[in-house]
Design a protein around this motif. Structure first.
Motif, mmCIF file in Angstrom:
data_model
loop_
_atom_site.group_PDB
_atom_site.id
_atom_site.type_symbol
_atom_site.label_atom_id
_atom_site.label_comp_id
_atom_site.label_asym_id
_atom_site.label_seq_id
_atom_site.Cartn_x
_atom_site.Cartn_y
_atom_site.Cartn_z
ATOM 1 N N UNK A 54 0.834 -1.205 0.000
ATOM 2 C CA UNK A 54 0.000 0.000 0.000
ATOM 3 C C UNK A 54 0.869 1.257 0.000
ATOM 4 N N UNK A 55 0.701 2.092 -1.023
ATOM 5 C CA UNK A 55 1.445 3.362 -1.067
ATOM 6 C C UNK A 55 1.090 4.238 0.126
ATOM 7 N N UNK A 56 -0.136 4.099 0.621
ATOM 8 C CA UNK A 56 -0.587 4.888 1.771
ATOM 9 C C UNK A 56 0.109 4.482 3.065
ATOM 10 N N UNK A 57 0.353 3.169 3.234
ATOM 11 C CA UNK A 57 0.871 2.647 4.508
ATOM 12 C C UNK A 57 2.368 2.399 4.499
ATOM 13 N N UNK A 58 2.942 2.268 3.312
ATOM 14 C CA UNK A 58 4.384 2.055 3.218
ATOM 15 C C UNK A 58 5.095 3.272 3.802
ATOM 16 N N UNK A 59 6.039 3.033 4.702
ATOM 17 C CA UNK A 59 6.724 4.153 5.339
ATOM 18 C C UNK A 59 6.124 4.545 6.677
#
Length: 377
Positions: free
Chosen positions: A255-260
């Motif tokens: 998930x681009x939203x949750x990555x990081x």
């Protein structure tokens, strides 16, 4: 996320994946189109035995119905009449399990279709949300979207505890059972939120997802090892499960939203630790449960097919893991798949310990194979 397989691994991996995909479509899926389907109830039986006979029906769970709804939604356009089966499962979910008096969905009904366990559990509601998001994406049916909206509303109003977390289980009339939050239902809620965001823009659901992951990091991640515990930190008799570590890792990494996020960072750092103690290097088998004390000693060394599938799926998002992905796909095929279906569990010695095939397992294989297909693409 894009992937690049080494040329030495790619042809072998592609061929092997073709084999297991055909096994899935030609052996496993037909089990639930034929002998695993109770046409009178329009529900899947809970499990089949090794000879493909349904185990005597004692109950039907809403969660199992929802997982099969996801399965056949994912097969629309791939398998004949998958749309018809998905529509039947959606109708059955509402007809058999919806609580017209108090709202939400019952946990289970008995063999005659009467309400059995009428409690409201988050795990069930998360899977209903997850399945409806996938079915709505394929069908565009406004009734499915309205059910998705109802599930979101009831989860937010009834289960939410106000700190980003959610109660695991409530009475039929939503009175508290004092269960508190538990890791596994919360993971599937995160999965369901992600599925919802994949089919529509939804700022409220996005906010709830981010708050959930922040709260998971605060209340469930062991500060020393970075693993997610099954109960909140400080709870008596706590443990962690490698399969769930890998399942969470995939959700966060994909998930681009949750990555990081902090939660993603913790599980990323803990991945090698989880592999060291949770995966048998000799055969690639994933252990069921571990204690943190005593250098991560196993609490339960049962080898379950779903954990095997989740480890394999997680590996597709690890840089430089091409050879390990191949090894683990080989292990899944050799140790768990067979001509008549699959082995659900092996014991700590590698002996088959469960001969039945539950209706809930194809969901794990479908999501695993979806991750592998994306990896090879």
């Amino acid at each position: 996320m894009p992937h690049a397989c080494r040329s030495t691994t790619q042809p072998e991996l592609t061929a092997l994946f073709g084999d297991v995909q055909q096994h899935f479509l030609n052996v496993i899926v037909p089990l639930w189109q034929g002998p695993g389907w109770n046409a009178d109830m329009a529900l899947p039986y809970e499990a089949l035995d090794a000879t493909h006979q349904p185990l005597p029906a004692q109950r039907y769970r809403a969660m199992a119905c929802a997982r099969q709804l996801y399965l056949f939604s994912s097969l629309i356009g791939v398998v004949d009449n998958a749309d018809v089966r998905a529509a039947a499962l959606f109708r059955s979910l509402q007809r058999h399990f919806h609580d017209a008096e108090h709202g939400g969905w019952f946990y289970s009904i008995d063999a005659q279709g009467k309400p059995l366990d009428v409690r409201k559990d988050l795990y069930t509601h998360a899977f209903i949300l997850f399945a409806c998001a996938h079915f709505w994406q394929k069908s565009g049916d406004p009734l499915v979207e309205s059910t998705l909206n109802a599930a979101l509303e009831i989860i937010g109003r009834r289960f939410a505890t106000g700190d980003g977390l959610y109660e695991a289980c409530l009475e039929r009339d939503w009175i508290t059972l004092q269960t508190g939050p538990l890791q596994n239902p919360l993971m599937h809620l995160a999965e369901a939120f992600l599925a919802t965001l994949a089919v529509r823009e939804d700022p409220q659901t996005q906010k709830a997802l981010l708050e959930l992951c922040t709260a998971m990091h605060k209340h469930f991640v062991d500060p020393q090892y970075g693993v997610l515990m099954e109960k909140p930190l400080g709870a008596v008799d706590n443990w962690y499960e490698p399969g769930h570590q890998f399942e969470w890792y995939f959700l966060l990494q994909s998930s681009a939203l949750l990555r990081g996020s902090k939660l993603h960072g913790a599980l990323d750092r803990a991945f090698a630790f989880t592999e060291q103690y949770g995966v048998l290097q000799s055969c690639g088998a994933v252990r069921a449960m571990l204690d943190l004390e005593g250098d991560g000693r196993p609490r339960d060394s049962t080898q379950r097919i779903w954990a095997q599938a989740e480890y394999l799926r997680a590996l597709t998002l690890r840089a430089g893991s091409e050879a390990v992905v191949l090894r683990q796909l080989q292990a899944l095929r050799q140790r768990f798949l067979h001509a008549g279906g699959w082995h659900e569990c092996r014991d700590e010695n590698g002996e088959v310990s469960r001969k039945d095939m539950p209706s809930t397992t194809p969901y794990h294989l479908a999501t695993c194979y979806s991750g592998l297909a994306e990896y090879l693409r």
